[in-house]
Design an enzyme around this catalytic site. Structure first.
Site, PDB file in Angstrom:
ATOM      1  N   THR A   6       0.839  -1.199   0.000  1.00 18.05           N
ATOM      2  CA  THR A   6       0.000   0.000   0.000  1.00 18.05           C
ATOM      3  C   THR A   6       0.867   1.239   0.000  1.00 18.05           C
ATOM      4  O   THR A   6       1.947   1.265   0.584  1.00 18.05           O
ATOM      5  CB  THR A   6      -0.903   0.058   1.247  1.00 18.05           C
ATOM      6  OG1 THR A   6      -0.056   0.112   2.391  1.00 18.05           O
ATOM      7  CG2 THR A   6      -1.813  -1.140   1.327  1.00 18.05           C
ATOM      8  N   GLU A  51      -5.946  -3.685  -0.253  1.00 20.42           N
ATOM      9  CA  GLU A  51      -6.320  -4.770   0.670  1.00 20.42           C
ATOM     10  C   GLU A  51      -7.439  -5.652   0.113  1.00 20.42           C
ATOM     11  O   GLU A  51      -7.784  -6.671   0.697  1.00 20.42           O
ATOM     12  CB  GLU A  51      -6.780  -4.178   2.014  1.00 20.42           C
ATOM     13  CG  GLU A  51      -5.672  -3.582   2.869  1.00 20.42           C
ATOM     14  CD  GLU A  51      -5.352  -2.135   2.489  1.00 20.42           C
ATOM     15  OE1 GLU A  51      -5.815  -1.671   1.423  1.00 20.42           O
ATOM     16  OE2 GLU A  51      -4.628  -1.479   3.271  1.00 20.42           O
ATOM     17  N   LYS A  99     -14.566  17.005  11.456  1.00 21.51           N
ATOM     18  CA  LYS A  99     -15.680  16.997  12.387  1.00 21.51           C
ATOM     19  C   LYS A  99     -15.638  18.329  13.121  1.00 21.51           C
ATOM     20  O   LYS A  99     -14.768  18.582  13.935  1.00 21.51           O
ATOM     21  CB  LYS A  99     -15.591  15.813  13.348  1.00 21.51           C
ATOM     22  CG  LYS A  99     -16.951  15.522  13.978  1.00 21.51           C
ATOM     23  CD  LYS A  99     -17.005  14.148  14.618  1.00 21.51           C
ATOM     24  CE  LYS A  99     -18.435  13.849  15.050  1.00 21.51           C
ATOM     25  NZ  LYS A  99     -18.514  12.570  15.764  1.00 21.51           N
ATOM     26  N   TRP A 146     -20.263  16.350  10.867  1.00 15.78           N
ATOM     27  CA  TRP A 146     -19.332  15.998   9.807  1.00 15.78           C
ATOM     28  C   TRP A 146     -19.351  17.051   8.695  1.00 15.78           C
ATOM     29  O   TRP A 146     -20.405  17.559   8.344  1.00 15.78           O
ATOM     30  CB  TRP A 146     -19.725  14.673   9.147  1.00 15.78           C
ATOM     31  CG  TRP A 146     -19.702  13.480  10.054  1.00 15.78           C
ATOM     32  CD1 TRP A 146     -20.792  12.826  10.557  1.00 15.78           C
ATOM     33  CD2 TRP A 146     -18.565  12.796  10.555  1.00 15.78           C
ATOM     34  NE1 TRP A 146     -20.395  11.777  11.347  1.00 15.78           N
ATOM     35  CE2 TRP A 146     -19.029  11.735  11.361  1.00 15.78           C
ATOM     36  CE3 TRP A 146     -17.185  12.978  10.427  1.00 15.78           C
ATOM     37  CZ2 TRP A 146     -18.166  10.868  12.023  1.00 15.78           C
ATOM     38  CZ3 TRP A 146     -16.325  12.100  11.085  1.00 15.78           C
ATOM     39  CH2 TRP A 146     -16.816  11.074  11.873  1.00 15.78           C
TER      40      TRP A 146
END
Lengths: 569, 569
Positions: free
Chosen positions: B206, B349, B464, B469
């Protein structure tokens, strides 16, 4: 780390073992389970419709979310009836949403659903029920008398009756439950456990072979993998009608693949080949885009369509024909109504997919329209997931891909059987060990340069006359191109001089009876076949015996006419 | 037979175990191996074409039958070099037919191909080479100087150089072999053995995360299963161009799915985002019907197309955009050239497939064209084979599918990782055990009533503010709809009063420089967003830092501006 097969130097094709390499970091223990298919559809395509035609002709409609809830309820109820992991549950039902639900609720508790064919002789059915140790049988009320007739031959402990009415019919069967009552008592929160993917989920028995039926126990793994491959032919925009009887080789998994992609599903319920009206109505009213079945059912549909006053057109509908090679006239007739026609090749031993018609760019470039239609009728190109070789049945060596050399089709792969259940005849049909194990299909075929497989005959139907093969299928097909011929079949009959000779059976269309004779048909065949390839005789009959799945029953004919040529010549 | 999870009465969701049921009679030991995909294509679609663009711009053409032969030769040669089952072989190459061949020849001897990203910092590359124990490295001659620069940091024993010329370039590397020479010495009769499907075949690391890259080792099983599902989007009539770098999450397996169905393959070789001309040429000349890639490459192609005198039209070409959500303007721009555009969601993944755009019949009925385009840009409906739940990151409970409630996407399934290779950070990203193990994606999303998933932010990017949000993606996208904005990104920056506040970075188009100011853009955003959702500041820049795979590198920005609001306010 065993590498027995890696002998590069002299390339000996020895017994192959599975080699363990460096372990991955993936969730490789996450098992393939058939129930995942409906769970996926219920969760992510919940609003998509399932349509099921009741016995009275009315239509029941619900959706994947509701089907999943009913499956969970039924699974919990089956469990509370005492059915345990590994138990066998028989099902005798038409192509309805309830049979569909059972395809999930039975495996959801780790039990095995045995697909029972109600068209079998009752004593054959009893043999299957006993051989597979069925102790719970789920049956449509229409089959109660069938089961009552063999009550003394079977040892079923409990019966679940499927009926559209509120009341159970009176019956000699004991310990009976009503499907809907049982379902309603179930727990909608039933948590479907994960089973080892090698666990059996369904079982089907082969028909049409000599002797008693032979059982195949399908694993969750084989069903999920074959469904994945079949789902390549469907999208969420499709409406799939389940024509293939669902007791016949997992219904060819069409409804299962449709579920995987969230397509609309149509179950025609009870129907017969003699009255295709309900099927045609569903095709039109539900806007069916894909369906699959044997040539005989599409012949019936085609005949019905031809008689309609206002002819419908089906340019958005694909048809997959399987079971046996579709006659040219059928394919062309269906195409005339706009249908897109393809062909699939498979067997009970193969879940069912083995090969299917694929029009490669190369053939579209080069072939005439007529050649392309011929290609569609071939068994086609092997499906990814099955490994095919066409071999000389004596030496076991692969035949060249020359379009001429005949060999037997051998198959192995993710969804191919490695044995019959509890059956000594396994040794006759399977060869090799481990991953080098092959199922011998008994089908004789040629492979052309582009990889297209064409079956020329069944090993046991084949005619070998004077050292040369004669294809009964080719003779039959060409006989059927004669306008007077309604049905035709050809068998090989022992012959004192040539070993075997072809003998034909023909049903004439009523309007040609008495007007067409043997010489006319032999002359017709003579346009295509060498003299030695022609049948020694043609017998005009009113009916040709058929097996329970509608194929010509050649073994009955062969038995009846075994002395035909020794007597007459 | 363990049935721990079958507690219906109180429905406790306890640790689930795999239950062994009645064994099937199927060939369940026949293992999924990636090499079967090319063996199938080579055997049954041998004549179908593979096109590969050389560095000098000329085109190399061959077919699946020839590719299979070359793979067998190379596999036998790699084996004779001493590479054993489980060994790691690194590859640094452009998107060519040779990289394609290595995807099969390395697993054909049980070794693991490590996909190396040449855009990484050389010392990161060295870390991956060491972490994965690569002792044979196969590299294009273009990357020789890159490897020479880290020679003291790595312990590679042998090098195989890929070059189109007959001669190897002069280099400090020792024990070097020429790819083509080595291949030509190989045995075309090499017999590919069968490996346990849990064996690793590829590894990728990754990028874009904090700290060192983390390694995923893909199994044969996970690759074959994900390829099967992706192949649902392709047929033998397609021509697939492999745009996604093949070192990036298995190239998203597009070329692999194309092989499975026997489609024509196009490899563009070396290309850059700054010069999309070769890609446009291939799209036109090779009649590409399907391709996939990140938004940035299609933006470059779109810009190039818009400047062409004679504008081509691509009504037969489907584009899958992944990696990050495509801007609305990009999707509409591509549609204007006739492209059919879809979107896919995945990760290193997850092999990569997780979800993708599916236009269900229900939305086609009800939605306006504009709403349908918006739907295409959502992450979409989960792919069969992965199990998704969107959960409250604190409680782990699923959020309602109401299109509003935000949760983190958790994933498990056939091709989802269960750990990072040899990495203690596994515990941060994975929860649960056995089949109840889940990968926490770090993506925050909402799910609507029809099951459509829409990512609203990354957990670590999320803003946040005052308990609410704020979606940086929404802000970015709407900023980019302003005609003056060329590129825009928004990050969350710590704020003394509100916890976090959004800070925007904007690159203006040259012609608008000096003509558009912060107030203009805030007014634009104000048309869509509440006042409290607007960025506290907009910084005009010439460049926004990007990761090696072309995504905005928000972590660099966050680091640089971490005190921005504490200093200024």
């Amino acid at each position: 780390m065993i590498e027995k097969s890696l002998n590069i130097e002299n390339n000996i094709d020895i017994f192959m073992e599975i080699i363990k390499g460096f372990p991955s970091t993936m969730m490789d223990d996450y098992q393939m389970n058939v129930t995942q298919i409906l769970v996926h559809a219920g969760r992510w395509y919940g609003e998509q419709e399932i349509v099921s035609r009741r016995s009275d002709g009315t239509i029941f409609r619900y959706n994947y979310a509701e089907a999943l809830k009913r499956v969970k309820r039924m699974a919990s109820s089956l469990k509370s009836l005492g059915i345990k992991v590994g138990d066998r549950v028989g099902v005798l039902e038409w192509n309805t949403h309830r049979f569909y639900e059972l395809y999930f609720s039975i495996p959801a508790i780790g039990a095995v659903m045995v697909e029972l064919n109600p068209r079998l002789h009752p004593l054959q059915l009893a043999k299957i029920i006993n051989h597979s140790n069925i102790n719970v049988l789920i049956l449509n009320e229409n089959f109660i008398s069938l089961i009552e007739s063999i009550l003394n031959n079977i040892k079923v402990r409990k019966y679940i009756i499927i009926t559209d009415s509120n009341q159970l019919p009176s019956t000699k069967l004991e310990r009976i439950y009503n499907y809907e009552d049982l379902l309603n008592k179930g727990d909608v929160e039933y948590n479907i456990p994960m089973f080892d993917e090698r666990t059996a989920c369904y079982a089907a028995y082969t028909t049409g072979t000599t002797g008693d039926p032979k059982g195949i126990y399908y694993s969750h793994r084989s069903i999920v993998l074959n469904t994945l491959v079949i789902s390549r032919n469907l999208t969420v925009d499709d409406t799939f009608m389940q024509l293939v009887p669902m007791f016949h080789v997992n219904g060819w998994l069409g409804f299962m693949a449709a579920t995987l992609v969230g397509a609309k599903l149509v179950f025609p319920g009870r129907y017969t080949i003699n009255d295709p009206e309900p099927l045609v109505s569903l095709l039109i009213n539900e806007k069916v885009t894909v369906t699959a079945g044997v040539p005989e059912i599409f012949s019936a549909i085609l005949n019905y369509l031809m008689k309609m006053d206002k002819k419908p057109i089906f340019t958005n509908t694909r048809i997959l024909i399987g079971g046996s090679e579709p006659p040219l006239s059928l394919v062309i007739g269906l195409m005339g109504f706009g249908f897109q026609v393809g062909q699939g090749y498979g067997a009970t031993e193969t879940t069912p997919s083995v090969a299917g018609s694929v029009l490669k760019p190369k053939v579209k470039e080069k072939y005439t329209d007529k050649e392309l239609v011929d290609l569609l009728r071939k068994q086609g190109i092997p499906t990814f997931g099955v490994d095919i070789k066409v071999v000389d049945p004596i030496t076991g060596n692969e035949v060249p891909h020359d379009g001429k050399t005949v060999g037997e089709i051998w198959v192995r792969g993710f969804w191919v059987a490695s044995s019959y259940y509890n059956d000594p005849r396994t040794v006759e049909s399977f060869v090799g060990d481990g991953v080098e194990r092959w199922w011998k299909t008994g089908d004789l075929a040629v492979v052309d340069e582009l990889g297209y497989i064409k079956i020329v005959d069944r090993i046991k139907d084949v005619i070998k006359s004077g050292g040369e093969w004669i294809s009964t299928i080719d003779l039959e097909n060409y006989l059927m191109t004669h306008p007077a011929v309604s049905e035709a079949t050809v068998i090989g009959v022992p012959h004192p001089k040539w070993g075997e000779r072809p003998l034909a059976f023909v049903i004439l269309r009523p309007e040609f009876e008495g007007k067409v004779n043997k010489e006319d048909l032999l002359k017709h065949l003579g346009q295509r076949f060498a003299k030695w390839q022609l049948p020694d005789d043609i017998i005009f009959v009113k009916e040709i015996p058929k097996t329970s799945v509608g194929k010509f029953d050649k073994k009955v004919l062969r038995e009846k006419y075994r002395d035909y040529f020794s007597k007459t010549k």
